[in-house]
Design an enzyme around this catalytic site. Structure first.
Site, PDB file in Angstrom:
ATOM      1  N   HIS A 187       0.867  -1.197   0.000  1.00  0.00           N
ATOM      2  CA  HIS A 187       0.000   0.000   0.000  1.00  0.00           C
ATOM      3  C   HIS A 187       0.896   1.237   0.000  1.00  0.00           C
ATOM      4  O   HIS A 187       1.435   1.618   1.033  1.00  0.00           O
ATOM      5  CB  HIS A 187      -0.913   0.015   1.229  1.00  0.00           C
ATOM      6  N   HIS A 192       1.622   5.360  -1.756  1.00  0.00           N
ATOM      7  CA  HIS A 192       1.291   6.526  -2.585  1.00  0.00           C
ATOM      8  C   HIS A 192       2.573   7.114  -3.151  1.00  0.00           C
ATOM      9  O   HIS A 192       3.487   7.459  -2.391  1.00  0.00           O
ATOM     10  CB  HIS A 192       0.572   7.593  -1.744  1.00  0.00           C
ATOM     11  N   LYS A 216      -9.258  -0.258  -6.158  1.00  0.00           N
ATOM     12  CA  LYS A 216      -9.319   0.385  -4.851  1.00  0.00           C
ATOM     13  C   LYS A 216     -10.653   1.069  -4.618  1.00  0.00           C
ATOM     14  O   LYS A 216     -11.105   1.861  -5.437  1.00  0.00           O
ATOM     15  CB  LYS A 216      -8.186   1.428  -4.768  1.00  0.00           C
ATOM     16  N   HIS A 257     -10.442   1.225   1.533  1.00  0.00           N
ATOM     17  CA  HIS A 257     -10.273   2.215   2.610  1.00  0.00           C
ATOM     18  C   HIS A 257     -11.534   2.105   3.450  1.00  0.00           C
ATOM     19  O   HIS A 257     -12.587   2.598   3.067  1.00  0.00           O
ATOM     20  CB  HIS A 257     -10.087   3.637   2.058  1.00  0.00           C
ATOM     21  N   HIS A 277      -4.745  -0.644   5.595  1.00  0.00           N
ATOM     22  CA  HIS A 277      -4.310   0.149   6.757  1.00  0.00           C
ATOM     23  C   HIS A 277      -5.279   0.046   7.941  1.00  0.00           C
ATOM     24  O   HIS A 277      -5.847   1.038   8.380  1.00  0.00           O
ATOM     25  CB  HIS A 277      -4.026   1.602   6.393  1.00  0.00           C
ATOM     26  N   ASP A 317       1.354   2.656   3.580  1.00  0.00           N
ATOM     27  CA  ASP A 317       0.515   3.838   3.376  1.00  0.00           C
ATOM     28  C   ASP A 317       1.363   5.099   3.444  1.00  0.00           C
ATOM     29  O   ASP A 317       0.885   6.144   3.890  1.00  0.00           O
ATOM     30  CB  ASP A 317      -0.645   3.887   4.379  1.00  0.00           C
TER      31      ASP A 317
END
Ligand SMILES: NC(=O)N[C@@H](CC(=O)O)C(=O)O
Ligand SMILES: [Zn+2]
Ligand SMILES: [Zn+2]
Length: 345
Positions: free
Chosen positions: A13, A15, A99, A136, A174, A247
């Protein structure tokens, strides 16, 4: 133990953003991780296989020369994603997951799903073709307290979703609560979870005691100690359902240290070092390799990496900041602090 060698980890995970930000951060992850699941919450989001392929090319172009880091791409689910797009994504071999961002739940989630009922056909197709849904997991209802939004999501969304689609592969991303850890542990084998290093290391006091510390503000928000303890137990339990997902979510210093600061903790430069600290707290360094390097590939149907990394017990000081975008730095979590573990070059 003064050193620990494990199969090279992956980040399930991550970004990476785009453009200058991408160039600034990708090397930090590539220095540690073999692969990473790349989150699609760009502006505008990555909603098609074509966009995912182009984004992957930009990531590869931004890598330091000689890097063998492999970005694993995802699509951003919207109310209007079609089953055909899912089939195309699966056939591409490039897109590894889709996602789900509930609209309004987190950074760049405005184009997210307003009601999961809109996606029932698409999700049925995902279950059929074996495409994992990454979630999420927070409700966004204004009457639900921010600290309760994950637990409430399990009841209102996750349980009905799994009841309608029992074969769907789901990663509860997460996770931050005892409820989520216990839910995943008891669920069927097609349900797994990622856990961040910061949720294993810190409770909400770290963010709020002695001053408000914006670099610890992320979503789902840090919870009370009882939940951190449950996450530590899950991560070190030896269950293959739990694996590493940092994350790591870069935001410019000015966007974090602001009257309305962005959510996201930047941990990529020291990800595996932070996880080692958490596992050592549980005297479970022997469980780190499965969590960091074996359970994730197993869930995604991939082989573990074939090389290894070594962590040495050697104190070193993390930089105060790194260059980020034009005129803006990025502040890593634990900036300027001394860490007990160092990744051997
Ligand atoms: N975790 C965060 O606090 N922020 C993430 C989004 C997300 O993963 O929810 C981001 O993109 O900045
Ligand atoms: Zn999220
Ligand atoms: Zn994220």
């Amino acid at each position: 133990m003064d050193a620990i060698t494990i199969t090279r980890p992956d980040d399930w995970h991550l970004h990476l953003r785009d453009d200058k930000a991408l160039n600034a951060v990708v090397g930090h992850t590539a220095a540690q991780m073999g692969r990473a699941i790349i989150m699609p919450n760009l502006k505008p989001p990555i909603t098609t296989t074509e966009q995912a392929i182009a984004y992957r090319e930009r990531i590869l172009a931004a890598l330091p020369s000689g890097s063998t880091f492999e970005p694993l791409m995802t699509l951003y689910l919207t109310d209007t994603t079609s089953p055909e797009e899912i089939v195309k994504a699966a056939e591409s071999g490039i897109v590894k997951a889709v996602k789900l961002y509930p609209a309004g739940a987190t950074t760049n989630s405005a184009s997210g799903v307003t009601d999961i009922a809109h996606c029932d056909g698409v999700i049925a197709t995902m279950a059929k073709v074996g495409m994992p849904l990454l979630v999420h997991g927070e409700v966004t209802d204004s009457d639900i307290d921010i600290f309760d939004r994950e637990a409430e999501f399990i009841e209102r969304v996750m349980k009905p979703l799994l009841a309608s689609h029992p074969d769907l592969k789901v990663v509860f991303e997460h996770i931050t609560t005892q409820q989520a850890a216990e839910f995943v542990a008891a669920a069927s084998d097609n349900i797994a979870a990622t856990i961040t290093a910061h949720h294993l290391l810190f409770n909400r006091n770290k963010m709020l005691v002695g001053g408000i510390r914006p670099h610890y503000y992320c979503l789902p928000i840090l919870k009370r100690e009882q939940h951190r303890q449950a996450l530590l137990r899950a991560a070190t339990s030896g269950s293959p359902k739990f694996f590493l997902g940092t994350d790591s979510a870069p935001h410019a210093q000015g966007d974090k240290e602001s009257s309305c600061g962005c959510a996201g903790a930047y941990t990529a430069p020291v990800a595996i070092e932070l996880y080692a600290m958490a596992f050592e707290e549980m005297q479970a360094l022997d469980k780190l390799e499965a969590f960091a390097s074996l359970n994730g590939p197993r869930f995604y149907g991939l082989s573990p990496n074939t090389d290894s990394v070594t962590l040495e017990r050697r104190e070193w000081r993390l930089p105060e900041s790194y260059p980020y975008t034009e005129g803006q730095d990025i502040i890593p979590l634990l900036a300027g602090e001394i860490l007990p573990w160092a990744l051997k070059a």
